[in-house]
Motif scaffolding. Structure first.
Motif, mmCIF file in Angstrom:
data_model
loop_
_atom_site.group_PDB
_atom_site.id
_atom_site.type_symbol
_atom_site.label_atom_id
_atom_site.label_comp_id
_atom_site.label_asym_id
_atom_site.label_seq_id
_atom_site.Cartn_x
_atom_site.Cartn_y
_atom_site.Cartn_z
ATOM 1 N N TYR A 280 0.865 -1.190 0.000
ATOM 2 C CA TYR A 280 0.000 0.000 0.000
ATOM 3 C C TYR A 280 0.901 1.239 0.000
ATOM 4 C CZ TYR A 280 -3.978 -2.995 1.153
ATOM 5 O OH TYR A 280 -4.963 -3.958 1.127
ATOM 6 N N PRO A 281 1.438 1.608 -1.162
ATOM 7 C CA PRO A 281 2.381 2.734 -1.217
ATOM 8 C C PRO A 281 1.774 4.020 -0.671
ATOM 9 C CG PRO A 281 2.387 1.494 -3.262
ATOM 10 C CD PRO A 281 1.226 0.982 -2.474
ATOM 11 N N PHE A 282 2.495 4.645 0.235
ATOM 12 C CA PHE A 282 2.052 5.936 0.774
ATOM 13 C C PHE A 282 2.259 7.016 -0.285
ATOM 14 C CE2 PHE A 282 3.549 3.461 4.509
ATOM 15 C CZ PHE A 282 2.326 3.328 5.145
ATOM 16 N N VAL A 283 1.336 7.971 -0.315
ATOM 17 C CA VAL A 283 1.352 8.952 -1.399
ATOM 18 C C VAL A 283 1.453 10.392 -0.913
ATOM 19 C CG1 VAL A 283 0.083 7.446 -2.967
ATOM 20 C CG2 VAL A 283 -1.179 8.995 -1.475
ATOM 21 N N GLY A 284 1.354 10.604 0.368
ATOM 22 C CA GLY A 284 1.328 11.979 0.853
ATOM 23 C C GLY A 284 2.681 12.583 1.118
ATOM 24 N N GLY A 285 3.736 11.774 1.155
ATOM 25 C CA GLY A 285 5.075 12.287 1.405
ATOM 26 C C GLY A 285 5.406 12.463 2.874
ATOM 27 N N LEU A 286 4.454 12.237 3.776
ATOM 28 C CA LEU A 286 4.693 12.419 5.206
ATOM 29 C C LEU A 286 4.895 11.109 5.946
ATOM 30 C CD1 LEU A 286 2.041 15.199 6.022
ATOM 31 C CD2 LEU A 286 4.496 15.476 5.596
ATOM 32 N N VAL A 287 4.572 10.003 5.302
ATOM 33 C CA VAL A 287 4.617 8.699 5.962
ATOM 34 C C VAL A 287 5.528 7.760 5.188
ATOM 35 C CG1 VAL A 287 3.266 6.735 6.794
ATOM 36 C CG2 VAL A 287 2.240 9.020 6.755
ATOM 37 N N GLU A 288 6.439 7.105 5.897
ATOM 38 C CA GLU A 288 7.312 6.118 5.280
ATOM 39 C C GLU A 288 6.938 4.700 5.704
ATOM 40 O OE1 GLU A 288 11.349 7.114 6.083
ATOM 41 O OE2 GLU A 288 11.307 8.921 4.840
ATOM 42 N N ILE A 289 6.506 4.555 6.960
ATOM 43 C CA ILE A 289 6.062 3.253 7.451
ATOM 44 C C ILE A 289 4.865 3.467 8.363
ATOM 45 C CG2 ILE A 289 8.342 2.158 7.353
ATOM 46 C CD1 ILE A 289 8.442 2.534 10.432
ATOM 47 N N ASP A 290 4.116 2.422 8.554
ATOM 48 C CA ASP A 290 3.048 2.421 9.541
ATOM 49 C C ASP A 290 3.681 2.651 10.915
ATOM 50 O OD1 ASP A 290 1.167 1.409 11.527
ATOM 51 O OD2 ASP A 290 0.107 0.391 9.915
ATOM 52 N N PRO A 291 3.203 3.627 11.687
ATOM 53 C CA PRO A 291 3.847 3.934 12.973
ATOM 54 C C PRO A 291 3.761 2.799 13.992
ATOM 55 C CG PRO A 291 1.790 5.156 12.744
ATOM 56 C CD PRO A 291 2.075 4.539 11.413
ATOM 57 N N ARG A 292 2.939 1.777 13.732
ATOM 58 C CA ARG A 292 2.862 0.638 14.646
ATOM 59 C C ARG A 292 3.972 -0.386 14.399
ATOM 60 N NH1 ARG A 292 -3.396 -0.181 13.047
ATOM 61 N NH2 ARG A 292 -2.378 0.337 11.062
ATOM 62 N N LEU A 293 4.555 -0.358 13.206
ATOM 63 C CA LEU A 293 5.559 -1.370 12.859
ATOM 64 C C LEU A 293 6.737 -1.387 13.834
ATOM 65 C CD1 LEU A 293 6.637 -3.588 11.048
ATOM 66 C CD2 LEU A 293 7.404 -1.845 9.423
ATOM 67 N N PRO A 294 7.300 -0.242 14.242
ATOM 68 C CA PRO A 294 8.423 -0.292 15.194
ATOM 69 C C PRO A 294 8.052 -0.838 16.570
ATOM 70 C CG PRO A 294 8.377 1.808 14.032
ATOM 71 C CD PRO A 294 7.082 1.129 13.730
ATOM 72 N N LEU A 295 6.765 -0.962 16.866
ATOM 73 C CA LEU A 295 6.359 -1.577 18.131
ATOM 74 C C LEU A 295 6.320 -3.102 18.023
ATOM 75 C CD1 LEU A 295 3.442 0.749 19.264
ATOM 76 C CD2 LEU A 295 5.849 0.864 19.894
ATOM 77 N N PHE A 296 6.272 -3.607 16.804
ATOM 78 C CA PHE A 296 6.265 -5.043 16.574
ATOM 79 C C PHE A 296 7.669 -5.566 16.263
ATOM 80 C CE2 PHE A 296 1.784 -4.516 14.478
ATOM 81 C CZ PHE A 296 1.247 -4.186 15.708
ATOM 82 N N ALA A 297 8.419 -4.777 15.482
ATOM 83 C CA ALA A 297 9.669 -5.278 14.919
ATOM 84 C C ALA A 297 10.798 -4.277 15.090
ATOM 85 C CB ALA A 297 9.476 -5.577 13.433
ATOM 86 N N GLN A 298 12.017 -4.784 15.054
ATOM 87 C CA GLN A 298 13.210 -3.948 14.962
ATOM 88 C C GLN A 298 14.010 -4.417 13.760
ATOM 89 O OE1 GLN A 298 14.550 -4.806 18.947
ATOM 90 N NE2 GLN A 298 16.090 -6.278 18.237
ATOM 91 N N ASN A 299 14.777 -3.487 13.188
ATOM 92 C CA ASN A 299 15.423 -3.798 11.907
ATOM 93 C C ASN A 299 16.925 -3.569 11.921
ATOM 94 O OD1 ASN A 299 15.386 -1.038 12.045
ATOM 95 N ND2 ASN A 299 14.706 -0.706 9.928
ATOM 96 N N GLY A 300 17.527 -3.583 13.097
ATOM 97 C CA GLY A 300 18.973 -3.441 13.171
ATOM 98 C C GLY A 300 19.469 -2.088 12.722
ATOM 99 N N ASP A 301 18.653 -1.054 12.915
ATOM 100 C CA ASP A 301 19.013 0.323 12.554
ATOM 101 C C ASP A 301 19.272 0.498 11.058
ATOM 102 O OD1 ASP A 301 18.861 1.221 15.206
ATOM 103 O OD2 ASP A 301 20.892 0.490 15.613
ATOM 104 N N GLU A 302 18.708 -0.376 10.259
ATOM 105 C CA GLU A 302 18.844 -0.215 8.811
ATOM 106 C C GLU A 302 17.797 0.768 8.307
ATOM 107 O OE1 GLU A 302 19.405 -3.889 6.629
ATOM 108 O OE2 GLU A 302 19.921 -4.909 8.498
ATOM 109 N N ALA A 303 17.921 1.161 7.063
ATOM 110 C CA ALA A 303 17.087 2.236 6.530
ATOM 111 C C ALA A 303 15.637 1.827 6.383
ATOM 112 C CB ALA A 303 17.641 2.703 5.177
ATOM 113 N N GLU A 304 15.382 0.559 6.117
ATOM 114 C CA GLU A 304 14.007 0.123 5.904
ATOM 115 C C GLU A 304 13.778 -1.250 6.515
ATOM 116 O OE1 GLU A 304 13.074 -0.958 1.764
ATOM 117 O OE2 GLU A 304 15.180 -0.526 1.306
#
Length: 493
Positions: A280-304
């Motif tokens: 579901y590509p974001f189109v407004g330019g203000l959102v890169e990820i769902d803000p709930r995702l970092p509460l579920f997962a961590q990504n080793g400080d990588e960009a995405e």
């Protein structure tokens, strides 16, 4: 936060009520200092019942959360189970026998509210059990040592019983209770608040009604009538919290286990791709990820964030290395995190789906009415509130705020899928819509199922096998009801 007090209660041969095994089994598994049933109060029994109910929900998620692609075995290894033996043990050894005892004591003391709460818990346990195995023991399972080989009831009859239990609980909780008995702190969910239990009964009833809409047994309008009496805020969430003394089991299995090199899980690509803009590509330019995702997962400080493909050897869908692992101090993976049965946001998504269907919506139709769209957006807002994140930009993005005229079923089900992370209800939703990638965007069968060596090559699992322990103890009745794991349950036929 609410604190859980684990009270270990063992009930002599009352446990024999719901499993087909001999009395000797209980003689060797009952501690010598066990309290007799007569010595136990309703309050003594209720806390362990609630605890086992919630642990049973987690057992179901352990069996099927991998299959619905919430997570995969560490590194993207083989996923999924066809058994949920932990759930069976919780329901038939620790929950239903104790609740039978609670109800007997409630009737003796005219404690109608506690009786109603027991009915709700029985309904919830029957619900998760029948949704997992289809036909299950119930009506003849109350005969104890007089019948150690309980016959199985059909799922259709179990659903009839679920609705009868919930309707009975609603009537009891709406009535007066002058018994003087209260659950207080032994109620690990609501602290004895019967108004919240009443709303929980309606919310669960709406959930189980929704299961039958596509089968044509219940109308979407019926669901809407029920759900309007359900939860009204996140304060109503059916949640049991842990504490520093009694730590959350997801924390134990996903954080402590990983830190000690033991078997653990990683976050699946289906979940991550539904939240990082891939599907579901974001189109407004203000959102890169769902803000709930970092509460579920961590990504080793990588960009995405890149979720693991099941059976993909540690790869993400694009062929690069995946990185999304359970967050160390996540919403569900902290020491004092809760286990959830049903929440306010889920109730709103139930309302959104029911209104969408009542308006003539299908899995591919576009557009709905104000009731469906408002419930959809309110469900997202409730989810953001529950997870404690700012969802303003997310909800304003055109990929989310699609408008009433462009709303599709997949928008509703995507948000419900995300919100219900680690909730076994997702396995029901997948089956209700036949694992459709039109309803669950991007969904593909797990890669290890796509093997010529697999008996069920290219087929989705739709039920669990009965546990081996029950096959040993109650062989004839198990074999009479056992189906292949790809055979639909009754409401899915």
């Amino acid at each position: 936060m609410k604190k859980i007090n684990k009270i270990k209660v063992f009930l002599l041969c009352a446990t024999a009520t719901f499993v087909g095994c001999s009395e000797d089994y209980f003689d060797v598994n009952t501690p010598s200092n066990t309290a007799t049933l007569e010595d136990l109060r309703m309050q003594d029994l209720m806390a362990p019942v609630i605890h086992s109910t919630m642990e049973g929900q987690r057992s179901a998620e352990l069996a099927f959360g991998n299959y619905v692609q919430n997570f995969v075995s560490a590194g993207g290894g083989a996923a999924g189970q066809t058994s949920a033996s932990g759930l069976w043990s919780q329901v038939y050894l620790y929950v239903l026998p104790n609740l039978q005892a609670v109800k007997l004591k409630a009737v003796e003391t005219n404690a109608t509210h506690i009786d109603g709460i027991a009915d709700i818990l029985i309904a919830a346990n029957l619900g998760i059990a029948t949704d997992t195995w289809d036909n299950i023991p119930y009506s003849s399972a109350s005969e104890g040592p007089d019948n150690n080989f309980a016959t199985f009831d059909t799922q259709e009859s179990i659903y009839t019983e679920i609705f009868a239990l919930l309707d009975g609980a609603i009537a009891k909780l709406n009535g007066a209770d002058n018994s003087g008995f209260e659950l207080g702190s032994s109620d690990l969910i609501y602290g004895g608040d019967t108004d919240k239990w009443l709303r929980a009964a309606y919310s669960l009833k709406a959930r189980y009604q929704l299961h039958l809409v596509n089968k044509g047994i219940v109308s979407a309008a019926d669901v809407l009538a029920t759900v309007d009496n359900g939860f009204t805020s996140n304060d109503d969430n059916f949640a049991m919290y842990y504490d520093e003394k009694n730590i959350n089991p997801w924390y134990s299995s996903e954080v402590l286990a990983r830190n000690t090199g033991n078997l653990s899980n990683d976050i699946a690509s289906q979940l991550v791709s539904s939240m990082n803009g891939d599907y579901y590509p974001f189109v407004g330019g203000l959102v890169e990820i769902d803000p709930r995702l970092p509460l579920f997962a961590q990504n080793g400080d990588e960009a995405e964030y890149k979720g693991f493909v099941s059976g993909g050897g540690g790869l993400a869908p694009d062929g690069t290395d995946a990185n999304a692992r359970f967050r160390t101090d996540g919403f569900y993976t902290s020491v004092d995190s809760p286990l959830m049965l049903i929440t306010y946001a889920e109730v709103l998504f139930i309302k959104a789906e029911a209104a969408f269907l009542a308006n003539g919506g299908t899995s591919t139709s576009v557009g709905s009415n104000a009731t469906a769209y408002t419930a959809y957006m309110d469900g997202i807002a409730a989810s953001m509130d529950m997870y404690g994140v700012d969802g303003t930009d997310y909800m304003a993005d055109a990929a989310i705020d699609v408008g009433e005229g462009a709303l599709m079923l997949h928008h509703i089900m995507k948000e419900k899928y995300i919100h219900n992370f680690l909730n076994p209800e997702t396995f029901v939703d997948y089956r209700r819509y036949d694992f459709s990638d039109e309803v669950f965007t991007g969904l593909q069968i797990r890669s290890e199922e796509d093997s010529a060596d697999n008996e069920f090559f290219g087929q989705w699992f739709r039920r669990a096998n009965y546990p081996d322990t029950e096959l040993t103890r109650n062989e004839a009745n198990v074999l009479a009801n056992q189906q292949t794991p790809v055979t639909p349950v009754w409401w899915d036929e």
